[in-house]
Design a protein around this motif. Structure first.
Motif, mmCIF file in Angstrom:
data_model
loop_
_atom_site.group_PDB
_atom_site.id
_atom_site.type_symbol
_atom_site.label_atom_id
_atom_site.label_comp_id
_atom_site.label_asym_id
_atom_site.label_seq_id
_atom_site.Cartn_x
_atom_site.Cartn_y
_atom_site.Cartn_z
ATOM 1 N N SER A 74 0.847 -1.183 0.000
ATOM 2 C CA SER A 74 0.000 0.000 0.000
ATOM 3 C C SER A 74 0.890 1.243 0.000
ATOM 4 C CB SER A 74 -0.947 0.029 1.210
ATOM 5 O OG SER A 74 -0.194 0.040 2.421
ATOM 6 N N LEU A 75 0.325 2.357 -0.428
ATOM 7 C CA LEU A 75 1.072 3.615 -0.503
ATOM 8 C C LEU A 75 0.128 4.751 -0.120
ATOM 9 C CD1 LEU A 75 3.557 4.631 -3.273
ATOM 10 C CD2 LEU A 75 1.820 6.259 -2.537
ATOM 11 N N ARG A 76 0.656 5.660 0.684
ATOM 12 C CA ARG A 76 -0.150 6.798 1.130
ATOM 13 C C ARG A 76 0.658 8.085 0.978
ATOM 14 N NH1 ARG A 76 -1.183 8.427 7.356
ATOM 15 N NH2 ARG A 76 -2.402 10.325 7.008
ATOM 16 N N LEU A 77 0.256 8.926 0.046
ATOM 17 C CA LEU A 77 0.841 10.251 -0.121
ATOM 18 C C LEU A 77 0.023 11.224 0.730
ATOM 19 C CD1 LEU A 77 2.786 12.232 -1.501
ATOM 20 C CD2 LEU A 77 1.152 12.394 -3.387
ATOM 21 N N VAL A 78 0.655 11.848 1.708
ATOM 22 C CA VAL A 78 -0.056 12.735 2.634
ATOM 23 C C VAL A 78 -0.386 14.035 1.923
ATOM 24 C CG1 VAL A 78 0.056 13.921 4.856
ATOM 25 C CG2 VAL A 78 1.147 11.682 4.576
ATOM 26 N N ARG A 79 -1.660 14.414 1.977
ATOM 27 C CA ARG A 79 -2.149 15.627 1.305
ATOM 28 C C ARG A 79 -2.835 16.552 2.299
ATOM 29 N NH1 ARG A 79 -2.216 15.398 -4.214
ATOM 30 N NH2 ARG A 79 -1.746 13.370 -5.170
ATOM 31 N N ASP A 80 -2.910 17.809 1.936
ATOM 32 C CA ASP A 80 -3.590 18.808 2.763
ATOM 33 C C ASP A 80 -5.087 18.489 2.815
ATOM 34 O OD1 ASP A 80 -5.064 21.669 2.982
ATOM 35 O OD2 ASP A 80 -3.096 21.753 3.968
ATOM 36 N N ILE A 81 -5.651 18.593 4.012
ATOM 37 C CA ILE A 81 -7.063 18.237 4.183
ATOM 38 C C ILE A 81 -7.974 19.175 3.394
ATOM 39 C CG2 ILE A 81 -8.916 17.987 5.874
ATOM 40 C CD1 ILE A 81 -6.848 17.264 7.941
ATOM 41 N N VAL A 82 -7.620 20.446 3.323
ATOM 42 C CA VAL A 82 -8.483 21.444 2.683
ATOM 43 C C VAL A 82 -8.251 21.500 1.185
ATOM 44 C CG1 VAL A 82 -9.132 23.883 2.630
ATOM 45 C CG2 VAL A 82 -8.553 22.786 4.811
#
Length: 318
Positions: free
Chosen positions: A91-99
């Motif tokens: 699995s891979l998760r690129l952290v992004r801004d919530i807004v």
């Protein structure tokens, strides 16, 4: 003098996290030198941050690497394509801004096995993706005791221009203490003292934490070791005569087993031979009967031919 110089050029890494210690180049500070460190210290002291409270962080930490300093235009597909050469990605998760949904410049990559994770940890560090030199580290959020993230004033690394340098990690490890270590003050404030005795050179990489065995695994391993020790002790307690008799018994048993196997193989071969002989005998008997039957039929045909010939000849004479 040479030993002291070598020690000053050596580095060491933190196994647990403390914000005040992380803010010092040699890990000997006893007071925070900026507001961010003070805020991180309060968060840790009051237990305001739960490293396991992130509902999105569901990856196995022992198979996951942190990938930082990514280009903000880099997508999940590009990260997956690059990091997949070190192992099978689960699995891979690129952290992004919530807004806004924009990339925040770091990601977490989970591999199928711990071996693949260590491969990426060792070889992908300082690689280039989209013209950016990335950093790769293990999942400190789950595996480093006392961890406080960067957004709360903690973290590790940083640039001099930002004024929030943090030390003790892979990118910026601690230097050897530049001054006498204030053990008493550190103990009063609950700050761990800098490690002594084991330093690494700058071309060495610290090993990521390994998964601890569960209680059942440890008990099973101890039972196996105890069983092996008992067997070894029993062998040691036996007298030489007993050992000789036991070896003689094993040898005789093996000989008996060999003889029984040879006997059974001979019996099987004899049975196969007898079956083949029976089949050949039955074939010969069948051929003999067939020949006798054909001779009998040919004899009857001859008799019929002779009778018909005599009958025709007598009718001509009349």
């Amino acid at each position: 003098m040479e030993t002291k110089s070598r020690k000053l050029n050596s580095i060491f890494y933190a196994n647990s996290y403390h914000p005040i210690q992380a803010g010092s180049i040699d890990g000997t500070d006893i007071v925070p030198h900026d507001k961010a460190i003070h805020r991180a210290h309060l968060c840790q002291k009051l237990s305001l941050y739960d490293p396991h409270g992130d509902s999105k962080a569901t990856m196995d930490p022992y198979c996951t690497v942190f990938v930082g300093r990514l280009n903000h235009q880099t997508t999940e597909q590009i990260i997956h394509q690059f990091m997949s050469k070190y192992g099978q990605i689960k699995s891979l998760r690129l952290v992004r801004d919530i807004v806004t949904g924009a990339s925040r410049g770091y990601a977490f990559v989970e591999y199928e096995t711990n071996r693949e994770m260590r491969h990426a940890y060792m070889d992908a560090h300082h690689a280039i993706i989209d013209d950016n030199e990335i950093i790769v580290d293990y999942n400190r959020q789950k595996l480093m005791h006392g961890w406080i993230p960067r957004r709360l004033g903690g973290g590790l690394g940083g640039k001099k221009e930002s004024g929030q340098l943090r030390f003790g990690g892979r990118e910026k490890p601690f230097r050897a203490p530049l001054k006498p270590i204030p053990y008493e003050e550190l103990e009063k404030l609950g700050i761990p003292p800098p490690p002594e005795g084991r330093y690494l050179s700058r071309n060495q990489a610290p090993s990521p934490p390994r998964r601890e065995k569960s209680v059942s695994d440890r008990e099973e391993g101890s039972r196996r070791r105890a069983s092996k020790d008992r067997d070894r002790d029993d062998d040691d307690l036996k007298s030489p005569v007993d050992n000789i008799e036991e070896r003689h018994h094993r040898r005789n048993s093996s000989h008996r087993d060999d003889r029984s196997r040879r006997r059974s193989s001979l019996e099987r071969s004899e049975e196969r031979g007898s079956h083949q002989h029976d089949r050949s005998s039955s074939k010969k008997e069948h051929r003999r009967r067939s020949n006798a039957e054909s001779e009998r039929h040919s004899h009857k045909r001859k008799e019929r031919d002779e009778y018909s010939h005599r009958h025709r000849h007598s009718s001509y004479e009349d």
